[in-house]
Design a protein around this motif. Sequence first.
Motif, mmCIF file in Angstrom:
data_model
loop_
_atom_site.group_PDB
_atom_site.id
_atom_site.type_symbol
_atom_site.label_atom_id
_atom_site.label_comp_id
_atom_site.label_asym_id
_atom_site.label_seq_id
_atom_site.Cartn_x
_atom_site.Cartn_y
_atom_site.Cartn_z
ATOM 1 N N SER A 219 -10.569 5.954 -4.387
ATOM 2 C CA SER A 219 -10.196 4.850 -3.500
ATOM 3 C C SER A 219 -11.448 4.050 -3.164
ATOM 4 O O SER A 219 -12.420 4.608 -2.632
ATOM 5 N N THR B 245 -7.938 2.907 -6.970
ATOM 6 C CA THR B 245 -7.403 1.771 -6.225
ATOM 7 C C THR B 245 -8.561 0.977 -5.628
ATOM 8 O O THR B 245 -9.527 1.555 -5.140
ATOM 9 N N GLN C 279 1.050 9.032 -6.326
ATOM 10 C CA GLN C 279 1.438 10.430 -6.126
ATOM 11 C C GLN C 279 2.470 10.867 -7.161
ATOM 12 O O GLN C 279 2.407 11.973 -7.699
ATOM 13 N N GLN D 209 0.728 4.063 -2.950
ATOM 14 C CA GLN D 209 0.556 5.482 -2.653
ATOM 15 C C GLN D 209 1.678 6.304 -3.281
ATOM 16 O O GLN D 209 1.438 7.361 -3.879
ATOM 17 N N ARG D 210 2.882 5.806 -3.168
ATOM 18 C CA ARG D 210 4.035 6.495 -3.746
ATOM 19 C C ARG D 210 3.924 6.570 -5.261
ATOM 20 O O ARG D 210 4.184 7.616 -5.875
ATOM 21 N N ARG E 171 0.827 -1.210 0.000
ATOM 22 C CA ARG E 171 0.000 0.000 0.000
ATOM 23 C C ARG E 171 0.858 1.256 0.000
ATOM 24 O O ARG E 171 0.513 2.250 -0.646
ATOM 25 N N GLY F 245 -5.844 13.427 0.475
ATOM 26 C CA GLY F 245 -6.946 12.534 0.125
ATOM 27 C C GLY F 245 -8.077 13.233 -0.598
ATOM 28 O O GLY F 245 -9.211 12.740 -0.599
#
Length: 311
Positions: free
Chosen positions: A78, A118, A46, A42-43, A38, A71
């Motif tokens: 998401s 996601t 972004q 996220q990395r 996760r 967020g």
Amino acid sequence: MNLLPWHAEHWARLQARRQRDALPHALLLCGAAGLGKRAFAQRFVQGLLCSEPADGDPCGRCRSCLLVAAGTHPDVISLSFGLRKDGVLRSEIVVDQIRELSARLAMRSQFGGWQVATIDPADAMNPAAANALLKTLEEPAAQTMLILLGDAPWRLPQTIRSRCQRIEFHLPAAADALAWLQADGVRDAATALDAAGGNPGLARAWAQEGALDRRLEVRKDLAALAAGRGQPLDVVKRWLDSEPAQRLWFAAQAAADEIKARSAERSGPLASAMDVEALGHWYSAVNRTREGLRGPLRGDLLLLELLAQWR
């Protein structure tokens, strides 16, 4: 952003595809819990949306990075467990959620770039939801990215898995994992790593939350039951009150250690009266029980049936 050592190869390959403008429309990030899937996702998200990325890493300062971190980025969706009409959190992802997601992805990006969705945990989609996702996977809109995350990818239909670029996170070498834990300041790193089955992320989390004490309690409980002390029902109550699935993981480890000792013609740590074949059957029963806790059956009855077989 800090890169976990066992992420480096996956990250480099994904960024090479980005440089070639050959990113897939769907990624499946999978592997054991605790390996940082996760954080990796996220990395990547972004960095994909960042206006000034460096080697795929986000700058952390642009408008897009700030919105993703908060967020609130309009092009990031998401999807996870939703609420039922009575306000109770669902235990699966349902078809209506996937239909809403597909409708959203069919619209234009608000920032004029990528739209990223996601689904986590993707392996919690029920069959109807998985079938609904197929159309989106087969007919993706331009510059849309679906990222599926799952600790148990085998629960996903093959039709879903075959339409995703799979990135599977494996356990690092034991020496590398131990070095990482020690550098991170984890106390009794070797014991924690052994308890977590070689998973460094899980080892760190378990060391911090006191799981190693539970591991000792499980072994003491099993040794006491094997010696005719205590009652299975009392053990069931204690295990149900605190991380029953984790305690079953430790029970399976203990049974495996007992089998190894017997195979080497040594006395086992639990002093069980069962022979190697019976221990093997019980080990399998532990894992079935751990899986059964995810279902509708009563946990106390599952545990009582399991512990009644131990001797």
